[in-house]
Motif scaffolding. Structure first.
Motif, PDB file in Angstrom:
ATOM      1  N   HIS A 198       0.812  -1.216   0.000  1.00  0.00           N
ATOM      2  CA  HIS A 198       0.000   0.000   0.000  1.00  0.00           C
ATOM      3  C   HIS A 198       0.844   1.265   0.000  1.00  0.00           C
ATOM      4  N   ASN A 199       2.151   1.151   0.217  1.00  0.00           N
ATOM      5  CA  ASN A 199       2.954   2.357   0.374  1.00  0.00           C
ATOM      6  C   ASN A 199       4.372   2.133  -0.134  1.00  0.00           C
ATOM      7  N   ASN A 200       4.493   1.942  -1.427  1.00  0.00           N
ATOM      8  CA  ASN A 200       5.776   1.655  -2.051  1.00  0.00           C
ATOM      9  C   ASN A 200       6.457   2.973  -2.434  1.00  0.00           C
ATOM     10  N   THR A 201       6.995   3.662  -1.427  1.00  0.00           N
ATOM     11  CA  THR A 201       7.559   4.980  -1.651  1.00  0.00           C
ATOM     12  C   THR A 201       9.073   4.981  -1.521  1.00  0.00           C
ATOM     13  N   ALA A 202       9.668   6.117  -1.908  1.00  0.00           N
ATOM     14  CA  ALA A 202      11.103   6.338  -1.760  1.00  0.00           C
ATOM     15  C   ALA A 202      11.296   7.791  -1.356  1.00  0.00           C
ATOM     16  N   ALA A 203      12.507   8.124  -0.940  1.00  0.00           N
ATOM     17  CA  ALA A 203      12.773   9.489  -0.493  1.00  0.00           C
ATOM     18  C   ALA A 203      14.170   9.922  -0.910  1.00  0.00           C
ATOM     19  N   MET A 204      14.334  11.227  -1.088  1.00  0.00           N
ATOM     20  CA  MET A 204      15.653  11.831  -1.281  1.00  0.00           C
ATOM     21  C   MET A 204      15.737  13.028  -0.341  1.00  0.00           C
ATOM     22  N   PHE A 205      16.918  13.248   0.248  1.00  0.00           N
ATOM     23  CA  PHE A 205      17.006  14.281   1.272  1.00  0.00           C
ATOM     24  C   PHE A 205      18.435  14.762   1.431  1.00  0.00           C
ATOM     25  N   ALA A 206      18.573  15.959   2.009  1.00  0.00           N
ATOM     26  CA  ALA A 206      19.879  16.548   2.275  1.00  0.00           C
ATOM     27  C   ALA A 206      19.702  17.648   3.316  1.00  0.00           C
ATOM     28  N   HIS A 207      20.821  18.160   3.850  1.00  0.00           N
ATOM     29  CA  HIS A 207      20.808  19.293   4.760  1.00  0.00           C
ATOM     30  C   HIS A 207      21.226  20.550   4.011  1.00  0.00           C
ATOM     31  N   PHE A 208      20.603  21.677   4.363  1.00  0.00           N
ATOM     32  CA  PHE A 208      20.852  22.954   3.686  1.00  0.00           C
ATOM     33  C   PHE A 208      21.052  24.069   4.707  1.00  0.00           C
ATOM     34  N   ARG A 209      21.741  25.109   4.271  1.00  0.00           N
ATOM     35  CA  ARG A 209      21.810  26.372   5.003  1.00  0.00           C
ATOM     36  C   ARG A 209      21.096  27.453   4.194  1.00  0.00           C
ATOM     37  N   ASN A 210      20.829  28.583   4.865  1.00  0.00           N
ATOM     38  CA  ASN A 210      20.226  29.750   4.218  1.00  0.00           C
ATOM     39  C   ASN A 210      18.854  29.454   3.613  1.00  0.00           C
ATOM     40  N   VAL A 211      18.102  28.640   4.290  1.00  0.00           N
ATOM     41  CA  VAL A 211      16.721  28.382   3.866  1.00  0.00           C
ATOM     42  C   VAL A 211      15.834  29.430   4.514  1.00  0.00           C
ATOM     43  N   ALA A 212      14.984  30.054   3.735  1.00  0.00           N
ATOM     44  CA  ALA A 212      14.103  31.098   4.255  1.00  0.00           C
ATOM     45  C   ALA A 212      13.047  30.487   5.171  1.00  0.00           C
ATOM     46  N   PRO A 213      12.732  31.134   6.289  1.00  0.00           N
ATOM     47  CA  PRO A 213      11.651  30.635   7.145  1.00  0.00           C
ATOM     48  C   PRO A 213      10.321  30.750   6.421  1.00  0.00           C
ATOM     49  N   PHE A 214       9.331  30.003   6.889  1.00  0.00           N
ATOM     50  CA  PHE A 214       8.035  30.061   6.220  1.00  0.00           C
ATOM     51  C   PHE A 214       7.405  31.443   6.381  1.00  0.00           C
ATOM     52  N   ALA A 215       7.513  32.016   7.573  1.00  0.00           N
ATOM     53  CA  ALA A 215       6.990  33.356   7.822  1.00  0.00           C
ATOM     54  C   ALA A 215       8.181  34.300   8.033  1.00  0.00           C
ATOM     55  N   GLU A 216       7.984  35.329   8.848  1.00  0.00           N
ATOM     56  CA  GLU A 216       9.060  36.291   9.038  1.00  0.00           C
ATOM     57  C   GLU A 216      10.246  35.687   9.788  1.00  0.00           C
ATOM     58  N   ALA A 217       9.954  34.789  10.719  1.00  0.00           N
ATOM     59  CA  ALA A 217      11.027  34.171  11.492  1.00  0.00           C
ATOM     60  C   ALA A 217      10.733  32.688  11.670  1.00  0.00           C
ATOM     61  N   GLU A 218      11.772  31.903  11.910  1.00  0.00           N
ATOM     62  CA  GLU A 218      11.598  30.464  12.109  1.00  0.00           C
ATOM     63  C   GLU A 218      10.841  30.218  13.411  1.00  0.00           C
ATOM     64  N   ASP A 219       9.792  29.372  13.338  1.00  0.00           N
ATOM     65  CA  ASP A 219       8.973  29.120  14.527  1.00  0.00           C
ATOM     66  C   ASP A 219       9.149  27.719  15.096  1.00  0.00           C
TER      67      ASP A 219
END
Length: 441
Positions: free
Chosen positions: A195-216
């Motif tokens: 029912h859930n034959n998924t895969a993922a790709m991922f990494a760590h980043f810097r300088n990612v903008a927060p969703f709003a004005e500041a990271e919550d």
């Protein structure tokens, strides 16, 4: 029950040490079980194939993790290495909106927040705590064979980094080997979840903008046509970014995985905005076949805990919680077994039942995360019959208290099926339509 009868001679040829419990795997499940059993005075050997700290995914914890941290006496230590996490945010470009579920709005008011952590730091902390409480910890050592024999004692063979063999005679074996699924693989009882034959790709980043004005501190789930992204704020202004989709989507890749992740982000407007100036810190990692389960979980003198038994899609950050909670329950059952095997039978049965029920409670949501009806409900949450509170409790990991049978969760599911039927008749309700159906739920 020997897993590999041909290794009997090599086992007997090594110096044989004894212990009450031998645990395979020094991740959250193994370290939790080792700490609890060692604190009870049991002789415990905890074997980890890598050396801490080592990178691992699964960085977003749930409020119910705090209860286990309290049991282990390390909540303050976890807070010191984590980012405060008040809840989870879901973003949908298709709906043109976002919604935040604060854990403080759930049914269980005992634990109303959690933390985002670098798993290398958390796992090292848990491993060290097991050692502090009296467990014998071994790193850089791989278990190569287990001969299960509860009558005479199990025999375990392991090899260290220098190639030297070590052998133990243990009364009980806990498999906490994670996705290596040591016992399930050797017993050939591991099953992929169709029912859930998924895969993922991922990494760590810097300088990612927060969703709003500041990271919550919230984990943010960005939904897109073929799956979803996670964005997890970590200490040091690091952002863990991952994409989960089906195998068909990943087969579209023609170049490097780094480029494929970048292109997938660029094609998702809400992600592209936040990642415009991001700098990737780590190579992109890819993993597949996310969901699986073993046909069996316990036996005479052995059990599986955490991912060694089953793993489900990480959309609701349930992996570490299920691992630690199952290890905690399993350790209590093992402690009983070591004194009275007959008395442990119902406890082992209850342990397996609770773990399977918890996975089932989360799986209902997980398998439907790409369903348009469920996405509509996430983006238009209603609280009639306290449905939203029930949903928040599931998102918070409150699954061992049988939240699944509580009225708010039942009402949420009833509303989902009502909306599903409406879609079959060509009707996709907006906010008013959802309110009408939720009233009928």
């Amino acid at each position: 029950m020997p897993l590999d009868a041909s290794s009997t001679e090599s086992l007997s040829g090594s110096e044989l040490r004894t212990c009450d419990v031998l645990i395979i795997g020094g991740g959250p499940a193994g370290s939790t079980a080792a700490a609890i059993l060692a604190a009870k005075g049991r002789s415990v050997v905890l074997i980890e194939k890598d050396r801490h700290p080592r990178f691992h995914i699964g960085e977003s914890l749930l409020p119910q993790n705090l209860r286990v941290f309290d049991t282990l006496g390390i909540r303050e230590r976890v807070a010191a290495i984590g980012v405060y996490k008040p809840g989870a945010r879901f973003v949908s470009d298709e709906h043109g909106k976002h919604v935040t579920f604060n854990f403080a709005q759930g049914l269980n008011q005992a634990y109303t927040y959690s933390y985002q952590v670098k798993r290398a730091d958390l796992d090292a902390l848990l491993f060290a705590r097991a050692r502090e409480l009296g467990a014998e910890t071994r790193e850089g050592m791989r278990v190569t064979d287990v001969q299960l024999d509860s009558a005479r004692g199990h025999r375990i063979l392991a090899t260290d980094a220098e190639g030297e063999q070590h052998a133990w005679h243990a009364r009980f074996v806990i498999d906490a080997s994670g996705r290596d699924t040591f016992l399930a693989a050797h017993m050939q009882v591991k099953q992929r979840n169709p029912h859930n034959n998924t895969a993922a790709m991922f990494a760590h980043f810097r300088n990612v903008a927060p969703f709003a004005e500041a990271e919550d501190g919230n984990i943010t789930i960005h939904l897109f046509e073929h799956g979803w992204f996670w964005m997890i704020p970590l200490p040091g202004d690091v952002m863990s970014v991952g994409c989960v989709s089906n195998q068909g989507f990943f087969k579209r890749r023609t170049g490097e995985i780094d480029d494929f992740l970048a292109a997938t982000i660029a094609a998702t407007p809400s992600m592209a905005r936040r990642m415009a100036n991001a700098e990737r810190m780590t190579p992109t990692t890819m993993t597949g076949n996310y969901s699986y389960a073993s046909k069996t979980m316990t036996g005479d003198g052995w059990l599986m805990a955490g991912d060694a038994f089953a793993f489900v899609d990480p959309v609701f950050s349930s992996g570490v919680l299920l691992a630690m909670a199952s290890a905690e329950m399993g350790a209590e059952a093992v402690d009983t077994w070591l004194d009275d095997r007959a008395a442990a039978v119902p406890q082992m049965r209850a342990f397996e039942h609770k773990v399977r029920r918890a996975i089932g409670s989360l799986s209902w949501l997980i398998y439907k995360i790409n369903d348009p009806t469920l996405r509509d409900m996430f983006m238009e949450p209603r609280n009639r019959f306290r449905m939203r509170e029930g949903l928040v409790s599931l998102l918070a990991g409150d699954v061992h208290s049988n939240t699944n049978r509580q009225l708010p969760v039942i009402a949420f599911k009833a509303c989902y099926y009502g909306l599903k039927v409406a879609r079959w008749f060509g009707y996709r309700p907006g906010a008013k339509g959802m309110e009408r159906i939720s009233r009928a739920a």
